[in-house]
Design an enzyme around this catalytic site. Structure first.
Site, PDB file in Angstrom:
ATOM      1  N   GLU A   1     -15.006  -9.080  -5.207  1.00  0.00           N
ATOM      2  CA  GLU A   1     -14.760  -7.667  -5.517  1.00  0.00           C
ATOM      3  C   GLU A   1     -13.851  -7.543  -6.728  1.00  0.00           C
ATOM      4  O   GLU A   1     -14.138  -6.809  -7.667  1.00  0.00           O
ATOM      5  CB  GLU A   1     -14.141  -6.943  -4.325  1.00  0.00           C
ATOM      6  CG  GLU A   1     -13.950  -5.460  -4.577  1.00  0.00           C
ATOM      7  CD  GLU A   1     -13.545  -4.675  -3.336  1.00  0.00           C
ATOM      8  OE1 GLU A   1     -13.179  -3.494  -3.485  1.00  0.00           O
ATOM      9  OE2 GLU A   1     -13.603  -5.229  -2.222  1.00  0.00           O
TER      10      GLU A   1
ATOM     11  N   GLU B   1     -18.859  -5.258   8.068  1.00  0.00           N
ATOM     12  CA  GLU B   1     -17.548  -5.759   8.456  1.00  0.00           C
ATOM     13  C   GLU B   1     -17.244  -5.713   9.956  1.00  0.00           C
ATOM     14  O   GLU B   1     -16.630  -6.652  10.489  1.00  0.00           O
ATOM     15  CB  GLU B   1     -16.458  -4.996   7.700  1.00  0.00           C
ATOM     16  CG  GLU B   1     -16.456  -5.285   6.220  1.00  0.00           C
ATOM     17  CD  GLU B   1     -15.520  -4.368   5.457  1.00  0.00           C
ATOM     18  OE1 GLU B   1     -14.560  -4.869   4.850  1.00  0.00           O
ATOM     19  OE2 GLU B   1     -15.741  -3.138   5.477  1.00  0.00           O
TER      20      GLU B   1
ATOM     21  N   THR C   1     -11.043   3.873   1.919  1.00  0.00           N
ATOM     22  CA  THR C   1      -9.847   4.690   2.143  1.00  0.00           C
ATOM     23  C   THR C   1      -9.305   5.253   0.832  1.00  0.00           C
ATOM     24  O   THR C   1      -8.471   6.152   0.859  1.00  0.00           O
ATOM     25  CB  THR C   1      -8.758   3.875   2.865  1.00  0.00           C
ATOM     26  OG1 THR C   1      -8.510   2.673   2.137  1.00  0.00           O
ATOM     27  CG2 THR C   1      -9.221   3.523   4.275  1.00  0.00           C
TER      28      THR C   1
ATOM     29  N   ALA D   1     -16.368  -2.254   1.846  1.00  0.00           N
ATOM     30  CA  ALA D   1     -16.023  -1.276   2.881  1.00  0.00           C
ATOM     31  C   ALA D   1     -17.196  -0.969   3.801  1.00  0.00           C
ATOM     32  O   ALA D   1     -17.267   0.115   4.384  1.00  0.00           O
ATOM     33  CB  ALA D   1     -15.492   0.020   2.251  1.00  0.00           C
TER      34      ALA D   1
ATOM     35  N   ARG E   1      -5.173  -0.365   5.483  1.00  0.00           N
ATOM     36  CA  ARG E   1      -6.230  -0.464   6.501  1.00  0.00           C
ATOM     37  C   ARG E   1      -5.752  -1.259   7.707  1.00  0.00           C
ATOM     38  O   ARG E   1      -6.173  -0.989   8.830  1.00  0.00           O
ATOM     39  CB  ARG E   1      -7.513  -1.063   5.924  1.00  0.00           C
ATOM     40  CG  ARG E   1      -8.691  -0.953   6.881  1.00  0.00           C
ATOM     41  CD  ARG E   1      -9.998  -1.406   6.262  1.00  0.00           C
ATOM     42  NE  ARG E   1     -10.702  -0.369   5.540  1.00  0.00           N
ATOM     43  CZ  ARG E   1     -11.628   0.419   6.062  1.00  0.00           C
ATOM     44  NH1 ARG E   1     -11.926   0.343   7.350  1.00  0.00           N
ATOM     45  NH2 ARG E   1     -12.257   1.314   5.327  1.00  0.00           N
TER      46      ARG E   1
END
Length: 774
Positions: free
Chosen positions: A245, A725, A454, A523, A323
């Site tokens: 990422e 996830e 988020t 995510a 998170r």
């Protein structure tokens, strides 16, 4: 997963809900799927390698590159002085240098890059540099950073209610700590990039990245060019798990810099050892808890204090640690709660995104709390968990979001009944009573995982759908394929719109010159966002075709139907390709862009309150383990999983994701141990020293079911739910089961302090600590 276990679609083939194989499965097996390193090399292609810091923290006094420059095959060397733009490859904070300047912050930090005529020549030359360092104090552990007050940002607080009063008034109270290590991504394809110089300073970069738009923006920043001058393309990755990422940036940007400066193609294929040393991991955490509860084990108040090792720079640590706070409740309601989070800056490689993005660490903490409460009260751990679940009147999270879609109680009850939890718990107790050396453990743990970025603005996606005159369809969208089956799901979504076989739909490489300003594929939102964007684009083209057919055949556009047998317009039924040919001749546009932005989400980070997630994905796992109390070795004997994916877009893909996620989580919590030397060097930097799960570690019996009653209450694409996830956290049941097995080795001494990964050494130490407990 056996073929017979894959649910079959209700109707049709090639549409949504069909259990189709991965679109690249055949190419994967045959070895014909092309990755960055498989692309044909143009004449004159150069190969890049980095020169790395050998110090955890030091002032760089001088770098002598004469020997590097004189090495065979070397064409050029690049340092911070050669960067025309800004020396920054960070996702947002501006503190990640492409090449170190002034000081080295961790072992493995890039100091320079060398390009040569072969990969071997570049790697050999990169190690010939002579660097003069002045060592500086290095902080390598959570404890050292806490003692020094070293933080990447101020500590954060989330909570509600009067926690001290709730703790004092509770009939029972206990405190404890659990620690968990990081995790190496260990993608099969290492970091790789290929940069092709173009005209007028433009550059085209093939990168193994989850975030092509961020790579594009960073290349432009470092080169001092506009975004429009840079095209980044991703066909597929051989695994990523979050490790691509942000971490792919340095590799792609360095290649782009070298390509534009030399005028020749430049490729990097990181050596596995260098890859593991240079790139960030899952964050290591320590969690302290103080909890008050009643005789049934129901929590009255709880205080959780989280501390993570973030590394030398910010990377994505603020969002990851946020998170972890969000998921410190997992599936449980807290009347009074305080969650503190300390984000510690250390002289280690900056930790980064990893499947679950902090959520697993938060969940491990609260699941240990549940086991500790059960042990203190002498109650069944599952009963304690069920007593604390969210429910009517107990449905607001610590961050103020109402849990509107809570299916955890019925899903857990269904799994417990189907897997015969009560009888198996009795059998485990009987086994332990009759065996002195081997001890078993059993645990059923739930998962409630919030779905959405988020960081609110990332919840958007675009797509481009092209319908050709022969009826074939091409899709380009902002999501990237890392083996998770995103492309085949999007193809099925578009095939459903036009009611054509999925073989007619081609999903092409993700490219920043087709769909701009994309978010990372992360995510768990890849199908949610890109599937809906592609659906919207396809709908636009379908409406144009319907309007054309209605005018052509004298009927109402609303009555035109697309069916597997053809397009029905009035009394006419014609093949889809025939309609496309007619529409093209009729000058109808057969291409459209689509866009989607997740609704209903908002979040105020200053107060840590709001609705950061559109919905929750749920699941539960029952794991049975056995340990050898003489060696500390363990075996996961059986696993039963029930997981909620809403209305599955592709059951075969989703089942694979559940199984793979569980095994990866099991590895994190049992065998995958990161070990750093006292000087900051990573000692577990190769497959010989870092132990991921193997085929023999897979439980002999794994029963995995997708919850048949699953349906997303939110208007997601076809009422599906994310699956990337959440399944990883099902593996927390393994750590819980191992904890109970250790407790059974020394009966009557309570719950052991078993940290993760629960290696044989830690299992033995936990047993010995129990024996010494008063």
């Amino acid at each position: 997963m056996a073929e017979a276990d894959i649910p079959r679609p209700g109707a049709g083939t090639g549409f949504v809900a069909a259990p189709l194989r991965h679109d690249s499965a055949g190419a994967h097996v045959a070895g014909t799927a092309r990755y960055v390193d498989d692309m044909p090399e143009a004449p004159g292609t150069l190969h890049l390698a980095f020169g790395l810091s050998t110090q955890a923290h030091a002032r760089i006094e001088a770098i002598d590159l004469d020997a590097v420059r004189a090495a065979p095959g070397v064409v050029a060397i690049f340092t911070a002085a050669d960067i025309p733009g800004v020396n920054d490859v960070s996702p947002f904070a501006g503190d990640d240098r492409l090449f170190a300047e002034g000081s080295a912050l961790y072992v493995g930090q890039p100091l320079f890059a060398v390009v040569a005529t072969s990969t071997k020549a570049a790697r050999v030359a990169a190690r010939l540099a002579k660097v003069d360092y002045t060592p500086l104090p290095a902080l390598l552990t959570i404890a050292a950073a806490r003692a020094a007050g070293s933080l990447i940002e101020p500590s954060q607080r989330m909570g509600r209610g009067d926690v001290p009063a709730a703790l004092d008034a509770a009939p029972h109270r206990l405190a404890g700590r659990i620690a968990m290590g990081g995790q190496e991504h260990f993608y099969l394809e290492g970091q790789a990039a290929l940069a092709l110089p173009g005209e007028d300073g433009q550059v085209h970069v093939l990168s193994s990245t989850q975030h092509p738009s961020e790579i594009q923006h960073l290349i432009a920043k470092v080169l001092g060019r506009s975004h429009a001058d840079v095209t980044v393309e991703v066909r597929r990755m051989g695994g990523a798990f979050g490790g691509k990422e942000t971490q792919a940036a340095a590799f792609a940007v360095a290649c782009a810099l070298a390509a534009t400066r030399t005028g020749r193609p430049v490729k990097v294929r990181a050596d596995r050892d260098d890859d593991m040393v240079m790139t960030g991991k899952r964050h290591a955490f320590e969690i302290d808890y103080d909890v008050g509860f009643d005789d049934a084990g129901r929590i009255a108040g709880i205080r959780l204090e989280l501390a993570s090792r973030c590394g030398a720079t910010t990377d994505l640590s603020p969002a990851i640690n946020d998170r972890a706070m969000f998921h410190s409740d997992n599936s449980y309601y807290f009347p009074a709660v305080e969650i503190l989070s300390h984000r510690l800056k250390t002289n280690t490689v900056s930790d980064t995104a990893f499947r679950g993005f902090g959520g697993p660490q938060g969940m491990v903490g609260i699941e240990r709390v549940m086991d500790a409460i059960a042990a203190r009260l002498g109650r069944d751990p599952l009963a304690v968990r069920q007593a604390n679940l969210y429910g009517p009147g107990r449905d607001v999270t610590p961050y103020g979001m109402t849990v509107e879609d809570n299916v955890a109680p019925e899903l857990i009850a269904e799994l417990a009944e189907a897997a015969d939890y009560t009888a198996r718990a009795e059998a485990v107790a009987a086994f332990n009573a009759g065996h002195r050396i081997l001890k078993k453990g059993l645990a059923l743990t739930p998962v409630k995982f919030g779905i959405s970025f988020t960081t609110t603005h990332l919840n958007q996606a675009g797509a481009l759908v092209l319908v050709y005159a022969d009826g074939s369809i091409q899709i380009n969208h902002g999501g990237t394929e890392m083996g998770q089956g995103l492309m085949v799901k999007v193809a099925q979504i578009v095939a459903e719109v036009f009611q054509v076989p999925v073989e007619r739909v081609r999903v092409t490489s993700t490219r920043t010159d087709k769909v701009p300003n994309t978010s990372a594929t992360a995510a768990s939102s890849g199908a949610d966002l890109n599937g809906m964007a592609a659906f919207n684009a396809a709908q636009t083209v379908r409406e144009r075709l319907a309007a054309f057919a209605a005018e052509k055949f004298g009927c109402d556009a609303g009555s035109v139907r697309f069916t597997p047998d053809g397009v029905v317009a009035g009394d006419e039924i014609l093949p889809f390709d025939a309609l496309c040919r007619m529409a093209h001749l009729g000058r109808v546009s057969l291409s459209a862009t689509g866009f989607y932005a997740t609704p209903r989400i908002h979040y105020d980070r200053a107060t840590h309150s709001g609705r950061p997630f559109l919905y929750f994905a749920y699941g539960a796992a029952l794991s049975e383990v056995v340990i050898d109390t003489l060696t500390g070795e363990h075996k996961v004997l059986a696993v039963d999983i029930l997981h909620d994916v809403g209305r599955s877009l592709n059951p075969a893909i989703d089942l694979g994701q559940v199984e793979g996620g569980f095994i990866q989580g099991m590895g994190w919590l049992t065998t995958e141990e990161l070990v750093f030397a006292d000087d900051g060097r990573l000692l577990t930097h190769a497959p010989s020293t870092y132990k991921i799960p193997t085929a023999s570690d897979r439980p002999a019996r794994m029963t995995i079911r997708l919850w048949e009653r699953g349906r997303n209450a939110e208007a997601t694409i076809h009422r599906s739910k994310a699956v990337g996830e959440p399944p990883l956290m099902l593996a927390i049941s393994v750590l819980s089961a191992l904890t109970h097995a250790v407790a059974a080795a020394v009966p009557g001494k309570g719950l052991p302090d078993l940290d993760a990964p629960a290696t044989p050494e830690r299992v033995l130490m936990a047993i010995e600590a129990l024996r010494r407990r008063g």
